[in-house]
Design an enzyme around this catalytic site. Structure first.
Site, PDB file in Angstrom:
ATOM      1  N   CYS A 266      -2.216   4.792  -2.210  1.00  0.00           N
ATOM      2  CA  CYS A 266      -2.361   3.515  -2.894  1.00  0.00           C
ATOM      3  C   CYS A 266      -2.906   2.434  -1.942  1.00  0.00           C
ATOM      4  O   CYS A 266      -4.068   2.486  -1.570  1.00  0.00           O
ATOM      5  CB  CYS A 266      -1.032   3.110  -3.533  1.00  0.00           C
ATOM      6  N   PHE A 267      -2.098   1.481  -1.524  1.00  0.00           N
ATOM      7  CA  PHE A 267      -2.560   0.472  -0.575  1.00  0.00           C
ATOM      8  C   PHE A 267      -3.042   1.151   0.708  1.00  0.00           C
ATOM      9  O   PHE A 267      -4.008   0.708   1.329  1.00  0.00           O
ATOM     10  CB  PHE A 267      -1.425  -0.503  -0.269  1.00  0.00           C
ATOM     11  N   ASN A 308      -0.697   2.504  -9.881  1.00  0.00           N
ATOM     12  CA  ASN A 308      -0.375   1.089  -9.899  1.00  0.00           C
ATOM     13  C   ASN A 308      -1.271   0.394  -8.891  1.00  0.00           C
ATOM     14  O   ASN A 308      -0.883   0.152  -7.760  1.00  0.00           O
ATOM     15  CB  ASN A 308       1.100   0.847  -9.566  1.00  0.00           C
ATOM     16  N   HIS A 356       0.074   7.623  -6.890  1.00  0.00           N
ATOM     17  CA  HIS A 356       1.422   7.838  -6.367  1.00  0.00           C
ATOM     18  C   HIS A 356       1.858   9.291  -6.565  1.00  0.00           C
ATOM     19  O   HIS A 356       2.359   9.654  -7.635  1.00  0.00           O
ATOM     20  CB  HIS A 356       2.411   6.917  -7.092  1.00  0.00           C
ATOM     21  N   GLU A 358       4.362  10.873  -5.411  1.00  0.00           N
ATOM     22  CA  GLU A 358       5.794  11.165  -5.307  1.00  0.00           C
ATOM     23  C   GLU A 358       6.446  11.359  -6.676  1.00  0.00           C
ATOM     24  O   GLU A 358       7.606  11.765  -6.764  1.00  0.00           O
ATOM     25  CB  GLU A 358       6.508  10.049  -4.534  1.00  0.00           C
TER      26      GLU A 358
END
Length: 387
Positions: A266-267, A308, A356, A358
Site C-alpha cells: 500500500c503506502f 484502501n 492489503h 494480510e
C-alpha cells in the site's frame, strides 16, 4: 472534531460536500461535527477492520452496503487500538446486532470512541456522486446545535478544512516506540517493519512464517532499521500523500543500496515507486473495499484483493524501466482501471503491492506474497552462507 455522546438516536444530522451537495439524515454514533475526505468502501463485511485501519485517518467512509452493524462489535477483529476514520456514513444501521462474538453494537462503539456519523441517507446516490466528481472534503453536523444553521455557513466550514493532497499523516498514526512481535514457533528470520500505519494482522502473518518482527516508528532512520540486524525490511500501509514522505523514501533507498530483501504494501508500494524515481498521483476516487480484481503479471493469475488507497504510482505498464537500483517493472495491475498495483526489481530482492495481502478484512488470495518475501530472505541467507 467536536462530539457529544448524548441523544444520538433522535438527533438530526446533515452531510455537506465541498461542492455544495447536501444529504440530510439522522445521527449515527456520536453527536457533533467532523471533517475529512469523503470516500466510499465497497466491502459487504469487515467494517470493524475498516474502521480501525490507520490508512483511513482523516477520511469519512461511506459504506456502499446498505445494512451495516449486523454482527455488532467484538474485541478480536480490530486492526489497531482505536477507530481511525474521521466519520462514518451508512444507510440502514442494524437495530439489534446478532452474532455470538458480539460484545456491543456498532453504534455504541462509535459513541464510545467519539466518532461522528450519519445514517438514513441514500448512500447509493452519494457514492455515484463521488464516482462522477471524485473524492472531496466533507463535513457531518448533527444535534440541535446545527438545527437552523444556514447551509452556506456549513459549506464554508467544509471548504476551509484541509485537503488530503499534500497531507503528511503517517507519523500521526504510527507507533511512537519500537516493539517486537515474536515469531510463532521456531524463529527463522528477523524483519524490521517501518510502521507508516501498520495493521495488526500484518506482523501476525509474518510471525506465522517464523519471522520475528521489529515494528519501528515512521520516523525511523536507516541506522534504526539496521540496528535490529534484519534479514528483511518491510514498509507498511498508511494514510496521506506519498509525495510528502521524503523520510521513508530516503530510508528505503538506503535499504536498496544494501540490497536487503524488501517488501512493501500500500503506502509502502508508493514509497518504493518514489525511491525508484517514479511519480505518484491522486486517483479520482480511489480503491477501497475487499473485492478488487488484480492480476499478478508474473504468474498471470487474477486475485480478488482488499484495497484502501487514494494515490497510485505513475510507472509504465508496457516496459521494463532502468532505475538507480537496477531494472524495475510493474508486477501487478488492477483490472478495473489499469492502475499500478505492484512493483518489483529484477536485479535485487525487492517488491511491493498496492493492496492489503494480510486479508483483514478480505479474501486470502494474496497471502502468498508473505511466502514470496520469506523466499527472498531464504535465498539471501543461503547466498550469504556460501559467500
Amino acid at each position: 472534531m467536536t462530539t457529544s455522546t448524548r441523544g444520538a438516536a433522535k438527533a438530526p444530522a446533515v452531510l455537506v460536500l465541498e461542492d455544495g451537495r447536501i444529504f440530510r439524515g439522522r445521527a449515527y454514533g456520536a453527536v457533533g461535527e467532523t471533517f475529512g475526505e469523503a470516500v466510499f468502501s465497497t466491502g459487504m463485511t469487515g467494517y470493524q477492520e475498516t474502521l480501525t485501519d490507520p490508512s483511513y485517518h482523516r477520511q469519512v467512509v461511506v459504506m456502499t452496503a446498505p445494512h451495516v452493524g449486523n454482527t455488532g462489535v467484538n474485541d478480536e477483529d480490530p486492526e489497531s487500538s482505536r477507530i481511525w476514520v474521521a466519520g462514518y456514513v451508512v444507510r440502514d444501521p442494524a437495530r439489534v446486532p446478532s452474532n455470538w462474538r458480539s460484545r456491543r453494537s456498532l453504534d455504541e462503539e462509535l459513541v464510545r470512541q467519539g466518532v461522528v456519523g450519519i445514517s438514513g441517507i441514500d448512500t447509493r446516490a452519494l457514492t455515484r456522486h463521488l464516482r462522477e466528481r471524485g473524492a472531496m472534503r466533507v463535513g457531518i453536523f448533527s444535534g440541535d446545535t446545527w438545527t437552523g444553521v444556514r447551509d452556506e455557513a456549513l459549506l464554508a466550514r467544509v471548504q476551509a478544512a484541509p485537503q488530503m493532497k499534500g497531507a503528511d499523516l503517517a507519523a500521526e498514526v504510527a507507533t511512537k516506540e519500537a516493539y517486537v512481535v515474536p515469531a510463532i514457533g521456531e524463529k527463522r528470520f528477523t524483519v524490521a517493519a517501518v510502521d507508516l500505519g501498520i495493521k495488526g494482522m500484518t506482523p501476525h502473518r509474518m510471525a506465522e512464517r517464523g519471522i520475528e518482527v521489529h515494528v519501528l516508528p515512521a520516523t525511523a532512520t536507516v541506522e534504526d532499521v539496521y540496528a535490529v540486524e534484519p534479514d528483511g525490511v518491510f514498509f507498511s500501509n498508511g494514510p496521506g500523500d506519498p509525495a510528502t514522505a521524503d523520510g521513508p523514501v530516503a530510508v528505503m533507498q538506503g535499504v536498496l543500496e544494501r540490497r536487503t530483501p524488501l517488501f512493501g504494501i500500500c503506502f509502502g508500494n508508493q514509497i518504493l515507486g518514489r525511491a525508484l524515481g517514479f511519480g505518484t498521483y491522486k486517483l479520482k476516487y480511489g480503491h477501497r473495499g475487499i473485492n478488487q480484481p488484480v492480476q499478478d503479471r508474473t504468474t498471470g493469475k487474477v486475485e480478488i484483493t482488499a484495497h484502501n488507497h487514494g494515490f497510485a504510482v505513475d510507472a509504465p505498464l508496457d516496459k521494463v524501466s532502468d532505475t538507480a537500483y537496477g531494472r524495475a517493472e510493474v508486477s501487478h495491475v488492477c483490472l478495473n482501471d489499469q492502475v499500478v498495483e505492484g512493483l518489483q526489481l529484477l536485479d535485487q530482492p525487492a517488491f511491493s503491492v498496492q493492496y492489503h495481502p494480510e486479508a483483514a478484512a478480505g479474501p486470502h488470495d494474496a497471502a502468498y506474497l508473505f511466502d514470496r518475501f520469506t523466499s527472498l530472505m531464504e535465498t539471501a541467507q543461503m547466498e550469504a552462507e556460501r559467500a
